[in-house]
Design a protein around this motif. Structure first.
Motif, PDB file in Angstrom:
ATOM      1  N   ARG A 173       0.709  -1.293   0.062  1.00 45.38           N
ATOM      2  CA  ARG A 173      -0.199  -0.046   0.055  1.00 45.38           C
ATOM      3  C   ARG A 173       0.728   1.310  -0.086  1.00 45.38           C
ATOM      4  NH1 ARG A 173      -5.307  -0.096   1.547  1.00 45.38           N
ATOM      5  NH2 ARG A 173      -5.308   1.647   2.520  1.00 45.38           N
ATOM      6  N   HIS A 174       2.108   1.338   0.549  1.00 44.50           N
ATOM      7  CA  HIS A 174       2.900   2.309   0.702  1.00 44.50           C
ATOM      8  C   HIS A 174       4.134   2.546  -0.356  1.00 44.50           C
ATOM      9  CE1 HIS A 174       1.257   3.977   4.537  1.00 44.50           C
ATOM     10  NE2 HIS A 174       0.834   2.658   4.494  1.00 44.50           N
ATOM     11  N   THR A 175       4.328   3.804  -0.809  1.00 42.62           N
ATOM     12  CA  THR A 175       5.296   4.042  -1.875  1.00 42.62           C
ATOM     13  C   THR A 175       6.715   3.770  -1.407  1.00 42.62           C
ATOM     14  OG1 THR A 175       5.492   6.523  -1.214  1.00 42.62           O
ATOM     15  CG2 THR A 175       3.735   5.668  -2.844  1.00 42.62           C
ATOM     16  N   ASP A 176       7.067   3.539  -0.400  1.00 44.21           N
ATOM     17  CA  ASP A 176       8.198   3.182   0.379  1.00 44.21           C
ATOM     18  C   ASP A 176       8.867   2.277  -0.605  1.00 44.21           C
ATOM     19  OD1 ASP A 176       7.224   4.812   2.302  1.00 44.21           O
ATOM     20  OD2 ASP A 176       7.285   3.143   3.938  1.00 44.21           O
ATOM     21  N   SER A 177       8.191   1.127  -0.907  1.00 44.44           N
ATOM     22  CA  SER A 177       8.853   0.057  -1.726  1.00 44.44           C
ATOM     23  C   SER A 177       8.812   0.339  -3.354  1.00 44.44           C
ATOM     24  CB  SER A 177       8.156  -1.255  -1.764  1.00 44.44           C
ATOM     25  OG  SER A 177       6.945  -1.208  -1.958  1.00 44.44           O
ATOM     26  N   LEU A 178       8.076   1.454  -3.814  1.00 43.95           N
ATOM     27  CA  LEU A 178       8.076   1.861  -5.053  1.00 43.95           C
ATOM     28  C   LEU A 178       7.557   3.129  -5.311  1.00 43.95           C
ATOM     29  CD1 LEU A 178       8.177   0.708  -8.065  1.00 43.95           C
ATOM     30  CD2 LEU A 178       5.932   0.019  -8.036  1.00 43.95           C
ATOM     31  N   PRO A 179       8.704   4.204  -5.051  1.00 43.01           N
ATOM     32  CA  PRO A 179       8.432   5.576  -5.442  1.00 43.01           C
ATOM     33  C   PRO A 179       7.872   5.909  -6.638  1.00 43.01           C
ATOM     34  CG  PRO A 179      10.549   5.126  -4.204  1.00 43.01           C
ATOM     35  CD  PRO A 179       9.945   3.748  -4.909  1.00 43.01           C
ATOM     36  N   PHE A 180       6.909   7.010  -6.732  1.00 41.62           N
ATOM     37  CA  PHE A 180       6.345   7.236  -8.018  1.00 41.62           C
ATOM     38  C   PHE A 180       7.598   7.488  -9.334  1.00 41.62           C
ATOM     39  CE2 PHE A 180       2.528   9.024  -5.618  1.00 41.62           C
ATOM     40  CZ  PHE A 180       1.692   7.744  -5.669  1.00 41.62           C
ATOM     41  N   SER A 181       8.658   8.203  -8.737  1.00 45.63           N
ATOM     42  CA  SER A 181       9.387   8.619  -9.736  1.00 45.63           C
ATOM     43  C   SER A 181      10.220   7.452 -10.193  1.00 45.63           C
ATOM     44  CB  SER A 181      10.427   9.344  -8.957  1.00 45.63           C
ATOM     45  OG  SER A 181      11.297   8.900  -8.149  1.00 45.63           O
ATOM     46  N   ALA A 182      10.741   6.494  -9.438  1.00 48.27           N
ATOM     47  CA  ALA A 182      11.237   5.210  -9.730  1.00 48.27           C
ATOM     48  C   ALA A 182      10.167   4.530 -10.460  1.00 48.27           C
ATOM     49  CB  ALA A 182      11.526   4.212  -8.635  1.00 48.27           C
ATOM     50  N   LEU A 183       9.001   4.312 -10.376  1.00 49.16           N
ATOM     51  CA  LEU A 183       7.909   3.491 -11.185  1.00 49.16           C
ATOM     52  C   LEU A 183       7.918   4.205 -12.516  1.00 49.16           C
ATOM     53  CD1 LEU A 183       5.523   1.479 -11.509  1.00 49.16           C
ATOM     54  CD2 LEU A 183       3.975   3.447 -10.355  1.00 49.16           C
ATOM     55  N   LEU A 184       7.838   5.345 -12.576  1.00 45.24           N
ATOM     56  CA  LEU A 184       7.761   6.265 -13.826  1.00 45.24           C
ATOM     57  C   LEU A 184       8.944   5.856 -14.607  1.00 45.24           C
ATOM     58  CD1 LEU A 184       6.068   9.405 -12.640  1.00 45.24           C
ATOM     59  CD2 LEU A 184       4.970   8.079 -14.437  1.00 45.24           C
ATOM     60  N   GLN A 185      10.280   6.051 -14.258  1.00 48.35           N
ATOM     61  CA  GLN A 185      11.289   5.790 -14.879  1.00 48.35           C
ATOM     62  C   GLN A 185      11.446   4.173 -15.435  1.00 48.35           C
ATOM     63  OE1 GLN A 185      14.850   6.653 -12.586  1.00 48.35           O
ATOM     64  NE2 GLN A 185      16.354   6.185 -14.215  1.00 48.35           N
ATOM     65  N   GLN A 186      11.114   3.262 -14.619  1.00 51.05           N
ATOM     66  CA  GLN A 186      10.984   2.016 -15.140  1.00 51.05           C
ATOM     67  C   GLN A 186       9.997   1.858 -16.107  1.00 51.05           C
ATOM     68  OE1 GLN A 186      13.168   0.226 -15.058  1.00 51.05           O
ATOM     69  NE2 GLN A 186      12.885  -2.153 -14.910  1.00 51.05           N
ATOM     70  N   ALA A 187       9.143   2.295 -16.181  1.00 58.35           N
ATOM     71  CA  ALA A 187       7.727   2.205 -17.194  1.00 58.35           C
ATOM     72  C   ALA A 187       8.285   3.076 -18.251  1.00 58.35           C
ATOM     73  CB  ALA A 187       6.507   2.829 -16.642  1.00 58.35           C
ATOM     74  N   ALA A 188       9.070   3.868 -18.349  1.00 56.37           N
ATOM     75  CA  ALA A 188       9.473   4.428 -19.670  1.00 56.37           C
ATOM     76  C   ALA A 188      10.330   3.528 -20.441  1.00 56.37           C
ATOM     77  CB  ALA A 188      10.246   5.989 -19.320  1.00 56.37           C
ATOM     78  N   THR A 189      11.395   2.939 -19.586  1.00 61.39           N
ATOM     79  CA  THR A 189      12.164   2.006 -20.167  1.00 61.39           C
ATOM     80  C   THR A 189      11.732   0.822 -20.953  1.00 61.39           C
ATOM     81  OG1 THR A 189      13.966   2.502 -18.427  1.00 61.39           O
ATOM     82  CG2 THR A 189      14.289   0.671 -19.725  1.00 61.39           C
ATOM     83  N   LEU A 190      10.226   0.473 -20.381  1.00 66.13           N
ATOM     84  CA  LEU A 190       9.673  -0.872 -20.692  1.00 66.13           C
ATOM     85  C   LEU A 190       8.722  -0.601 -21.682  1.00 66.13           C
ATOM     86  CD1 LEU A 190       9.751  -2.604 -17.280  1.00 66.13           C
ATOM     87  CD2 LEU A 190      10.989  -3.188 -19.255  1.00 66.13           C
ATOM     88  N   LEU A 191       8.148   0.728 -21.866  1.00 61.01           N
ATOM     89  CA  LEU A 191       6.909   1.082 -22.859  1.00 61.01           C
ATOM     90  C   LEU A 191       7.403   1.195 -24.469  1.00 61.01           C
ATOM     91  CD1 LEU A 191       3.951   1.807 -22.176  1.00 61.01           C
ATOM     92  CD2 LEU A 191       4.446   3.865 -22.352  1.00 61.01           C
ATOM     93  N   SER A 192       6.690   0.571 -24.927  1.00 58.40           N
ATOM     94  CA  SER A 192       6.974   0.961 -26.597  1.00 58.40           C
ATOM     95  C   SER A 192       6.689   2.359 -26.915  1.00 58.40           C
ATOM     96  CB  SER A 192       5.989   0.099 -27.485  1.00 58.40           C
ATOM     97  OG  SER A 192       4.673   0.432 -27.400  1.00 58.40           O
ATOM     98  N   PRO A 193       7.083   2.924 -27.965  1.00 60.82           N
ATOM     99  CA  PRO A 193       6.960   4.147 -28.341  1.00 60.82           C
ATOM    100  C   PRO A 193       5.592   4.847 -28.446  1.00 60.82           C
ATOM    101  CG  PRO A 193       8.640   3.323 -29.563  1.00 60.82           C
ATOM    102  CD  PRO A 193       8.023   2.218 -28.975  1.00 60.82           C
ATOM    103  N   GLU A 194       4.691   4.014 -28.779  1.00 63.27           N
ATOM    104  CA  GLU A 194       3.151   4.514 -28.741  1.00 63.27           C
ATOM    105  C   GLU A 194       2.530   3.953 -27.542  1.00 63.27           C
ATOM    106  OE1 GLU A 194       1.984   6.678 -30.921  1.00 63.27           O
ATOM    107  OE2 GLU A 194       4.229   7.217 -31.382  1.00 63.27           O
ATOM    108  N   GLY A 195       2.993   3.365 -26.862  1.00 61.03           N
ATOM    109  CA  GLY A 195       2.372   2.409 -25.819  1.00 61.03           C
ATOM    110  C   GLY A 195       1.893   3.647 -24.616  1.00 61.03           C
ATOM    111  N   GLU A 196       0.809   2.895 -23.859  1.00 60.14           N
ATOM    112  CA  GLU A 196       0.171   3.682 -22.893  1.00 60.14           C
ATOM    113  C   GLU A 196       0.536   2.989 -21.410  1.00 60.14           C
ATOM    114  OE1 GLU A 196      -3.910   4.618 -23.166  1.00 60.14           O
ATOM    115  OE2 GLU A 196      -3.620   4.633 -25.426  1.00 60.14           O
ATOM    116  N   PHE A 197       0.782   3.891 -20.458  1.00 66.76           N
ATOM    117  CA  PHE A 197       0.796   3.560 -19.119  1.00 66.76           C
ATOM    118  C   PHE A 197      -0.392   3.845 -18.076  1.00 66.76           C
ATOM    119  CE2 PHE A 197       3.322   4.616 -14.741  1.00 66.76           C
ATOM    120  CZ  PHE A 197       2.871   3.204 -14.287  1.00 66.76           C
ATOM    121  N   CYS A 198      -1.231   2.866 -17.900  1.00 64.62           N
ATOM    122  CA  CYS A 198      -2.375   3.361 -17.261  1.00 64.62           C
ATOM    123  C   CYS A 198      -2.416   2.701 -15.661  1.00 64.62           C
ATOM    124  CB  CYS A 198      -3.524   2.229 -17.798  1.00 64.62           C
ATOM    125  SG  CYS A 198      -3.897   2.733 -19.551  1.00 64.62           S
TER     126      CYS A 198
END
Length: 237
Positions: free
Chosen positions: A131-156
């Motif tokens: 439930r808490h962002t201690d284990s997955l801060p928003f900035s780290a989540l976004l950075q990893q999602a950017a690495t894994l997302l295709s150019p036209e992909g969506e992060f929902c």
């Protein structure tokens, strides 16, 4: 304690998961825009509810990777997948998304992430982790999602309204732009409780598509729009 949640085409056991199946995951699994083609990624899969909803919607024809940090939850998600109609469509990985590496680029990434930033910690360490962002801060989540997302992909993802400003700031700083956002209220006279949202890291920027959703009508029953969104999943709909 509930041992499971029954959908129209599959069953979710969740007694070994810190977070049980709830409204947030059900909303996101139905609301996220399914890509026409390409693989999908479920970050923080928990019991596997999001992955199974996506598998049902894609009829098991698109590969889905589900990553879950907690060993017990990952095992339960894998078991739920094996007992579903789409055991070959979903791969469950017990691991940390922050260290996950793949050459695969995903057309859709979904997450019902840890979201409490300024709340009292849970006495249950697994629930705290979920439930808490201690284990997955928003900035780290976004950075990893950017690495894994295709150019036209969506992060929902889905977030409580109280956490939305912090996520917006982190996303904007990281170069993301919002495509769609849905404000969810339990009733018309209640404040917005959560936001469903879709983001993109590349491509042409466009005006944000804004919408709203009421879960309950004035008489306390489920609203027509909520029923329409989840009619393929809820037994009672």
């Amino acid at each position: 304690m509930s041992a499971g949640f029954q959908c129209k085409q599959f069953t979710i056991a969740h007694q070994h998961c810190a977070m049980k199946v709830g409204t947030d995951a059900l909303l996101l699994g139905a609301w996220a825009r399914l890509p026409a083609k390409g693989a999908m990624l479920d970050i923080g899969a928990g019991s596997g509810i999001l992955s199974l909803m996506l598998a049902q919607r894609s009829q098991g024809k698109q590969a889905i990777t589900a990553i879950e940090l907690d060993a017990a939850a990952a095992a339960q998600a894998a078991d739920n997948v094996q007992h579903s109609p789409w055991p070959l469509a979903i791969t469950v990985i017990k691991g940390d998304i922050l260290t996950y590496q793949s050459t695969q680029r995903y057309a859709l990434i979904v997450s019902n992430p840890p979201f409490f930033q300024a709340a009292l910690p849970s006495i249950d360490p697994l629930r705290q982790q979920a439930r808490h962002t201690d284990s997955l801060p928003f900035s780290a989540l976004l950075q990893q999602a950017a690495t894994l997302l295709s150019p036209e992909g969506e992060f929902c993802l889905v977030l409580p309204a109280v956490s939305q400003p912090a996520f917006d700031a982190a996303a904007t700083e990281g170069g993301w732009h919002c495509l769609r956002r849905c404000a969810v209220q339990s009733k018309a006279n209640k404040p917005v409780s959560r936001y469903l949202q879709s983001w993109r890291i590349a491509g042409k920027r466009q005006a944000v598509e804004l919408s709203s959703l009421l879960i309950h009508a004035e008489n306390g029953t489920y609203s027509a729009e909520y029923r329409a969104l989840l009619r393929d999943f809820y037994l009672k709909f």
